[in-house]
Scaffold this active site. Structure first.
Site, PDB file in Angstrom:
ATOM      1  N   CYS A 175       0.618  -1.180  -0.149  1.00 55.92           N
ATOM      2  CA  CYS A 175      -0.138  -0.060  -0.055  1.00 55.92           C
ATOM      3  C   CYS A 175       0.872   1.393  -0.106  1.00 55.92           C
ATOM      4  O   CYS A 175       0.310   2.401  -0.166  1.00 55.92           O
ATOM      5  CB  CYS A 175      -0.774  -0.069   1.168  1.00 55.92           C
ATOM      6  SG  CYS A 175      -1.962  -1.389   1.271  1.00 55.92           S
ATOM      7  N   HIS A 222      -3.156   7.513   1.917  1.00 57.67           N
ATOM      8  CA  HIS A 222      -3.645   6.278   1.316  1.00 57.67           C
ATOM      9  C   HIS A 222      -5.133   5.962   2.101  1.00 57.67           C
ATOM     10  O   HIS A 222      -5.517   6.381   3.181  1.00 57.67           O
ATOM     11  CB  HIS A 222      -2.625   5.312   1.895  1.00 57.67           C
ATOM     12  CG  HIS A 222      -3.053   3.855   1.826  1.00 57.67           C
ATOM     13  ND1 HIS A 222      -3.446   3.364   0.623  1.00 57.67           N
ATOM     14  CD2 HIS A 222      -3.098   2.647   2.605  1.00 57.67           C
ATOM     15  CE1 HIS A 222      -3.886   1.876   0.680  1.00 57.67           C
ATOM     16  NE2 HIS A 222      -3.867   1.707   1.957  1.00 57.67           N
ATOM     17  N   ASN A 263     -10.230   0.279  -0.439  1.00 60.25           N
ATOM     18  CA  ASN A 263      -8.632   0.290  -0.381  1.00 60.25           C
ATOM     19  C   ASN A 263      -7.841  -0.399  -1.496  1.00 60.25           C
ATOM     20  O   ASN A 263      -8.241  -1.528  -1.810  1.00 60.25           O
ATOM     21  CB  ASN A 263      -8.241  -0.605   1.153  1.00 60.25           C
ATOM     22  CG  ASN A 263      -6.676  -0.476   1.137  1.00 60.25           C
ATOM     23  OD1 ASN A 263      -5.876  -0.158   0.135  1.00 60.25           O
ATOM     24  ND2 ASN A 263      -6.288  -0.979   2.325  1.00 60.25           N
TER      25      ASN A 263
HETATM   26  N1  ACO Z   1     -18.642  -8.096   8.796  1.00 55.47           N
HETATM   27  C1  ACO Z   1     -19.268  -8.276  10.021  1.00 55.47           C
HETATM   28  N2  ACO Z   1     -18.684  -8.664  10.993  1.00 55.47           N
HETATM   29  C2  ACO Z   1     -17.352  -8.801  11.052  1.00 55.47           C
HETATM   30  C3  ACO Z   1     -16.703  -8.462   9.549  1.00 55.47           C
HETATM   31  C4  ACO Z   1     -17.491  -8.004   8.673  1.00 55.47           C
HETATM   32  N3  ACO Z   1     -17.104  -7.890   7.316  1.00 55.47           N
HETATM   33  N4  ACO Z   1     -15.285  -8.819   9.809  1.00 55.47           N
HETATM   34  C5  ACO Z   1     -15.075  -8.920  11.271  1.00 55.47           C
HETATM   35  N5  ACO Z   1     -16.184  -9.011  11.568  1.00 55.47           N
HETATM   36  C6  ACO Z   1     -16.519  -9.489  13.312  1.00 55.47           C
HETATM   37  C7  ACO Z   1     -15.388 -10.232  13.690  1.00 55.47           C
HETATM   38  O1  ACO Z   1     -15.668 -11.581  13.341  1.00 55.47           O
HETATM   39  C8  ACO Z   1     -15.534 -10.052  15.395  1.00 55.47           C
HETATM   40  O2  ACO Z   1     -16.935 -10.570  15.590  1.00 55.47           O
HETATM   41  P1  ACO Z   1     -16.512 -11.205  17.214  1.00 55.47           P
HETATM   42  O3  ACO Z   1     -16.430  -9.893  18.232  1.00 55.47           O
HETATM   43  O4  ACO Z   1     -17.954 -11.824  17.490  1.00 55.47           O
HETATM   44  O5  ACO Z   1     -15.376 -11.992  17.119  1.00 55.47           O
HETATM   45  C9  ACO Z   1     -15.957  -8.391  15.262  1.00 55.47           C
HETATM   46  O6  ACO Z   1     -16.461  -8.082  14.102  1.00 55.47           O
HETATM   47  C10 ACO Z   1     -14.999  -7.395  15.561  1.00 55.47           C
HETATM   48  O7  ACO Z   1     -13.689  -7.816  14.877  1.00 55.47           O
HETATM   49  P2  ACO Z   1     -12.471  -7.044  14.786  1.00 55.47           P
HETATM   50  O8  ACO Z   1     -11.375  -7.551  13.727  1.00 55.47           O
HETATM   51  O9  ACO Z   1     -11.922  -6.864  16.088  1.00 55.47           O
HETATM   52  O10 ACO Z   1     -13.000  -5.464  14.294  1.00 55.47           O
HETATM   53  P3  ACO Z   1     -12.326  -4.289  14.221  1.00 55.47           P
HETATM   54  O11 ACO Z   1     -12.999  -3.171  14.928  1.00 55.47           O
HETATM   55  O12 ACO Z   1     -10.816  -4.299  14.536  1.00 55.47           O
HETATM   56  O13 ACO Z   1     -12.327  -3.775  12.802  1.00 55.47           O
HETATM   57  C11 ACO Z   1     -10.778  -3.725  10.832  1.00 55.47           C
HETATM   58  C12 ACO Z   1     -11.813  -4.592  11.822  1.00 55.47           C
HETATM   59  C13 ACO Z   1     -12.033  -2.702  10.206  1.00 55.47           C
HETATM   60  C14 ACO Z   1     -10.179  -4.486   9.894  1.00 55.47           C
HETATM   61  C15 ACO Z   1      -9.844  -2.819  11.404  1.00 55.47           C
HETATM   62  O14 ACO Z   1      -8.993  -3.474  12.464  1.00 55.47           O
HETATM   63  C16 ACO Z   1      -9.060  -2.022  10.737  1.00 55.47           C
HETATM   64  O15 ACO Z   1      -9.660  -1.110  10.121  1.00 55.47           O
HETATM   65  N6  ACO Z   1      -7.779  -2.268  10.562  1.00 55.47           N
HETATM   66  C17 ACO Z   1      -6.918  -1.649   9.917  1.00 55.47           C
HETATM   67  C18 ACO Z   1      -6.447  -2.676   8.802  1.00 55.47           C
HETATM   68  C19 ACO Z   1      -6.487  -2.038   7.496  1.00 55.47           C
HETATM   69  O16 ACO Z   1      -7.048  -1.027   7.023  1.00 55.47           O
HETATM   70  N7  ACO Z   1      -6.035  -2.735   6.490  1.00 55.47           N
HETATM   71  C20 ACO Z   1      -5.918  -2.554   5.089  1.00 55.47           C
HETATM   72  C21 ACO Z   1      -4.687  -2.964   4.571  1.00 55.47           C
HETATM   73  S1  ACO Z   1      -3.220  -2.125   5.425  1.00 55.47           S
HETATM   74  C22 ACO Z   1      -3.441  -0.529   5.013  1.00 55.47           C
HETATM   75  O17 ACO Z   1      -3.619  -0.464   3.871  1.00 55.47           O
HETATM   76  C23 ACO Z   1      -3.216   0.300   6.125  1.00 55.47           C
END
Ligand code: ACO
Length: 323
Positions: free
Chosen positions: A113, A250, A280
């Site tokens: 990225c 980004h 993304n």
């Molecule tokens: N739909 C519904 N529920 C979901 C989904 C989905 N698509 N994905 C995960 N969940 C659930 C999980 O299973 C979990 O359920 P549980 O509590 O019953 O176990 C719950 O939602 C919470 O999951 P988390 O992974 O803890 O959610 P979080 O608040 O951390 O959000 C996310 C996840 C959006 C990926 C976040 O961590 C994030 O934005 N991280 C940054 C990662 C990113 O942007 N990466 C892109 C590539 S790197 C870059 O470009 C910077």
């Protein structure tokens, strides 16, 4: 002082659009969950016969047209991608042939990225050292090919697309009032290799594999690292966040964008956000956002931009550019 002036940019998104509701029809997710956690509303997906090079070529042609530069006059292409057409040669060489550029050098960079900032850094260094005069830098990705469409934690986050920019050597005064690339700073920390990676590859499985991510860990590193590196790049240019006209970040996640802007002290009104429409698109997201901001008239000639990105590696960087 020799500078790289950004003289044009262009973007391309595949026609096919996949909404959050479309995804909710296939996997256990919802529009509400995706929007709240990420700000994403939809993503573009390449057609089955559309390759990364096709996306790159469409965006590059628009960038060249907007710059008024003929492809034959390019002497450098740096293509940032982590979804190349083939393992080798560099997708940039295919792009070179299709654009009709016969001299110079075309190669890929792999910084996931952060790829576009890396391409900017490499091209700017080559231009400033006299190794090139007119460069095309491109971010192009077909992440739809490396997503596990059954993994709701990752497949909802990404989209396909491409953006490109043309850089041309120009003489400046060597001050922060110059137009062009004023400073770029890049870092990596390979201890976080497993935080975001593809579980295949030539040397490991001989398959292309699927994207795997520890979302929370990536999130945690993103905000602190991005704000710090953007601050370093501004300082290297002799500028401060108060001088910035537009933050062009980004587009991974709305929450990362907002928190980074806040930490830097750059208000939301000065931030270009396309994540709702594009999701993304990895290395393509900054030039796609840049093109969107220029096309709708918000970003104008002479504006001071900060571009910043973080991705797999982890690799991160920021560039300060006066248009
Ligand atoms: N739909 C519904 N529920 C979901 C989904 C989905 N698509 N994905 C995960 N969940 C659930 C999980 O299973 C979990 O359920 P549980 O509590 O019953 O176990 C719950 O939602 C919470 O999951 P988390 O992974 O803890 O959610 P979080 O608040 O951390 O959000 C996310 C996840 C959006 C990926 C976040 O961590 C994030 O934005 N991280 C940054 C990662 C990113 O942007 N990466 C892109 C590539 S790197 C870059 O470009 C910077």
């Amino acid at each position: 002082m020799r500078r790289s002036r950004l003289v044009g940019c262009g973007a391309y998104l595949p026609d096919r659009v996949l909404s959050n509701d479309d995804l909710a029809g296939r996997i256990d997710t919802s529009d509400e969950w995706i929007r709240t956690r990420t700000g994403i509303g939809q993503r573009h997906v390449a057609a089955d016969d559309e390759l990364t090079s096709d996306l790159a070529c469409a965006a590059s042609r628009k960038a060249l047209e907007s710059a008024g530069v003929d492809a034959a006059d390019l002497d450098l292409i740096v293509l940032a991608t982590s979804t190349p057409d083939n393992t080798f040669p560099a997708t940039a060489t295919k792009l070179q042939a299709r654009l009709g550029m016969t001299g110079g050098i075309a190669f890929d960079v792999q910084a996931v990225c952060a790829g576009f900032v890396c391409a900017l850094s490499v091209a700017d260094s080559m231009i400033r050292s006299g190794g090139a005069d007119t460069a095309l830098i491109v971010g192009a990705e077909t992440y739809s090919r490396i997503l596990d469409w059954d993994d709701r934690q990752t497949c909802v986050l990404f989209g396909d697309g491409s953006g490109a920019a043309v850089l041309r050597a120009e003489d400046g005064d060597g001050t922060s009032d110059d137009r062009g690339v004023l400073a770029v700073r890049m870092r990596s920390d390979g201890r976080h290799y497993q935080a975001l990676y593809v579980d295949g590859g030539v040397s490991t499985t001989q398959t292309s594999g699927y994207l795997r991510m520890q979302g929370r860990e990536v999130f945690r590193h993103a905000v602190a690292n991005l704000a710090e590196i953007a601050g370093e790049a501004l300082e290297a240019a002799g500028l401060t966040p108060a001088d910035v006209d537009w933050l062009v970040p980004h587009q991974a996640n709305r929450r990362i964008i907002d928190a980074t802007g806040k930490k830097l002290g750059i208000p939301a009104e000065k931030t270009i956000v396309t994540v709702e429409r594009h999701a993304n698109t990895s290395s393509a997201s900054i030039p796609l956002a840049l093109a969107a901001g220029i096309d709708d008239g918000r970003i104008a000639s002479g504006d001071l931009l900060v571009m910043e990105a973080i991705g797999g590696g982890l690799v991160w960087g920021a560039g300060v550019v006066r248009l």
